[in-house]
Design an enzyme around this catalytic site. Structure first.
Site, PDB file in Angstrom:
ATOM      1  N   LYS A  43       2.981   7.109   4.498  1.00  0.00           N
ATOM      2  CA  LYS A  43       2.228   5.857   4.496  1.00  0.00           C
ATOM      3  C   LYS A  43       1.845   5.414   5.906  1.00  0.00           C
ATOM      4  CE  LYS A  43       5.357   3.772   1.901  1.00  0.00           C
ATOM      5  NZ  LYS A  43       6.020   2.711   1.088  1.00  0.00           N
ATOM      6  N   ARG A  57      13.491  -2.761  -9.144  1.00  0.00           N
ATOM      7  CA  ARG A  57      12.055  -2.560  -9.352  1.00  0.00           C
ATOM      8  C   ARG A  57      11.788  -2.332 -10.834  1.00  0.00           C
ATOM      9  NH1 ARG A  57      10.159   1.498  -4.441  1.00  0.00           N
ATOM     10  NH2 ARG A  57      11.029   0.287  -2.733  1.00  0.00           N
ATOM     11  N   PRO A  69       0.833  -1.214   0.000  1.00  0.00           N
ATOM     12  CA  PRO A  69       0.000   0.000   0.000  1.00  0.00           C
ATOM     13  C   PRO A  69       0.862   1.257   0.000  1.00  0.00           C
ATOM     14  CG  PRO A  69      -0.799  -1.588   1.612  1.00  0.00           C
ATOM     15  CD  PRO A  69       0.528  -2.098   1.129  1.00  0.00           C
ATOM     16  N   GLU A  70       0.580   2.145  -0.941  1.00  0.00           N
ATOM     17  CA  GLU A  70       1.296   3.411  -1.032  1.00  0.00           C
ATOM     18  C   GLU A  70       0.373   4.533  -0.559  1.00  0.00           C
ATOM     19  OE1 GLU A  70       4.390   3.497  -1.611  1.00  0.00           O
ATOM     20  OE2 GLU A  70       4.810   1.571  -2.561  1.00  0.00           O
TER      21      GLU A  70
END
EC number: 3.2.2.23
Length: 275
Positions: free
Chosen positions: A58, A265, A2-3
């Protein structure tokens, strides 16, 4: 993971239920998360009224009169609001329940990289907490500008995408949102951060805000585990310009989207639209 958009969606879903309500009790079934849940958390929160729910980066900050309990969702964490009447029996990965009069706030985290911490008011403002003090500016705050990005990147050879992901300039721009923001700004993600001009950084700041706002409006992105406080998945990922669209035609020019790896990434970009 979750960002910022997913955490903000969670905050907006939770706050109307918990603000102004008292915690009747806290059930901690699993204390070993990313860091141990404070041993006295349940007692600290008993009969405390939740005054507000804030987001910093976050992190979710639940304020009570005695301090704040801080929640980080980690990679697979969710917070769900469940009716107290007929609440499901806690499953294996349901680690903590905050019980209110009419509902239960349940923290679930299969991989246990999330965290629940306590910051007492006598320790000072919660934003001085070691996990929060060094965070970059909020992307929706007036402090987040192209001029800030330009000034903070002078002389830096790291790629502009990796500079965004670092979190020390601006918080919450995770992998999906960095790729999407750079596409909207027309900046190739491999460009050295120190080589990007002020006008291009001004476009990038606008693109970051627009991308994150669109993601929040669509309930965030659900790539694997994320659901909002009501159990619904986000759907921003369905409308991405480049993210996870390797080999597919760019939605703007038709050029096949390229995929590369930066800092372990995946990065996606259009070689025509992004220079």
């Amino acid at each position: 993971m979750p960002e910022l958009p997913e955490v903000e969606v969670t905050r907006r879903g939770i706050e109307p239920f918990v603000a102004g309500r008292r915690v009747e009790r806290v059930d901690v079934r699993t204390a070993m998360l990313r860091w141990p849940v404070p041993a006295g958390l349940a007692e600290q929160l008993r009969a405390r009224e939740v005054l507000a729910v804030e987001r910093r980066g976050k992190y979710l900050l639940f304020e009570v009169d005695a301090g704040w309990f801080i929640v980080h969702l980690g990679m697979t964490g969710t917070l769900r609001v469940l009716p107290a009447a007929g609440v499901p029996v806690a499953a294996k990965h349901d680690h903590i329940d905050w019980i209110f009069d009419e509902f239960v706030l349940r923290f679930r985290d299969p991989r246990r990289f999330g965290a629940v911490l306590w910051h007492p008011r006598e320790a000072g403002d919660v934003h001085a907490h070691p996990l929060l003090a060094s965070l970059g500016v909020e992307p929706f705050s007036p402090a987040f500008t192209g001029a800030l990005l330009h000034a903070r990147t002078r002389g830096r050879t790291v790629s502009v995408k990796q500079a965004l992901l670092a979190g020390d300039m601006v918080v919450g721009v995770g992998n999906i949102y960095a790729s999407e923001s750079l596409f909207r700004a027309g900046i190739r993600p491999t460009t050295a951060a120190g080589k990007v001009s002020l006008p291009r950084y001004e476009r990038l700041a606008d693109a970051v805000r627009a991308t994150l706002a669109d993601a929040i409006e669509r309930g965030g992105s659900t790539l694997r585990d994320f659901v909002g406080s009501n159990g619904e998945s986000g759907y921003f990922q369905l409308d991405c310009f480049v993210y996870d669209r390797a080999g597919q035609p760019c939605r703007v020019c038709g050029t096949p989207v390229r995929q590369i790896v930066q800092g372990q990434r995946s990065t996606y970009f259009c070689p025509t639209c992004q220079r």
